[in-house]
Design an enzyme around this catalytic site. Sequence first.
Site, PDB file in Angstrom:
ATOM      1  N   GLU A 122       0.832  -1.210   0.000  1.00 47.31           N
ATOM      2  CA  GLU A 122       0.000   0.000   0.000  1.00 47.31           C
ATOM      3  C   GLU A 122       0.860   1.252   0.000  1.00 47.31           C
ATOM      4  O   GLU A 122       0.611   2.195  -0.761  1.00 47.31           O
ATOM      5  CB  GLU A 122      -0.925   0.014   1.221  1.00 47.31           C
ATOM      6  CG  GLU A 122      -1.752   1.289   1.326  1.00 47.31           C
ATOM      7  CD  GLU A 122      -2.522   1.402   2.634  1.00 47.31           C
ATOM      8  OE1 GLU A 122      -2.718   2.534   3.099  1.00 47.31           O
ATOM      9  OE2 GLU A 122      -2.931   0.348   3.186  1.00 47.31           O
ATOM     10  N   ASN A 218      -3.018  -5.119   9.099  1.00 48.19           N
ATOM     11  CA  ASN A 218      -4.100  -4.881  10.052  1.00 48.19           C
ATOM     12  C   ASN A 218      -4.242  -6.035  11.038  1.00 48.19           C
ATOM     13  O   ASN A 218      -4.588  -5.833  12.198  1.00 48.19           O
ATOM     14  CB  ASN A 218      -5.414  -4.582   9.327  1.00 48.19           C
ATOM     15  CG  ASN A 218      -6.057  -5.797   8.715  1.00 48.19           C
ATOM     16  OD1 ASN A 218      -6.799  -6.523   9.373  1.00 48.19           O
ATOM     17  ND2 ASN A 218      -5.797  -6.038   7.438  1.00 48.19           N
TER      18      ASN A 218
END
Length: 277
Positions: A122, A218
């Site tokens: 990302e 995450n």
Amino acid sequence: MKIQLASSYGFCFGVKRAIKIAEEHQGSKTYGPLIHNKDEINRLKEGFDIGLAEKLDDVTPEDSVVIRTHGIPKDELSQLKAQENPIIDATCPYVTTPQNIVANMSEKGYSIVIFGDKEHPEIKGVVSYAKDLRNAFIVKHEDELKGLPILSKVAVVAQTTRKPEDFLKIVNALILNHKEVRVFNTICNATFENQDAAAELAKDADVMVVIGGKHSSNTKQLHSICKSYCDDSYLIENEAELEPKWFEGKKLCGISAGASTPDWIVQNVIDKIEALK
């Protein structure tokens, strides 16, 4: 022993969207792993003939290419377009937001500070949208800001899966040392919700099981949060990694799952724990 799921866990909007896109484009290739969950990737491969291209050389002229949820670097996207491959963009909309902010603010002459992991796909994608990479800086801790040639005006964004309290440390350090600081909270709402729910459950549980990919940012954040409240917190990818000794003498087993973890894996884990009771 009671088993309790966190009030918010598992698949986020961006992952659900990406899975649906992949399923609707049977026989296509994802550019990079679509999500950070090997079991779900295998399900897509076996059930929908979804291939994987790790680099541009892996893409043939006839391939339809699905862009991973994390996004990809701007130059690689441009090369795919130049090759005239059919492109289906499954980049999470919450990820395209910091990409657009970086492009816009760097064009306006701001230094760019990105809070995140420079090795995460990302972040590799987000930083590529800076007008001048010499004026874009990726940091994981506020101490890393010291000595960086940041201009008096700076824009700061965050990796979508980071802890809000850690982002605030970066922001506070910048405000103390720079005349103009533009703060863009690009942490995903699902990240907030899953982290808060995991923390609340971990406070009461005497064992926590966090389910998700070992490379999932995450999921690792969830495990870290759970560990801060419950020492016996374990990160697993699937039910095969469960160990009976974790549950000996325990009264409440809490379960959370990362944003790339499908419900079928969560259920498999619950079933296995039930069998161990």
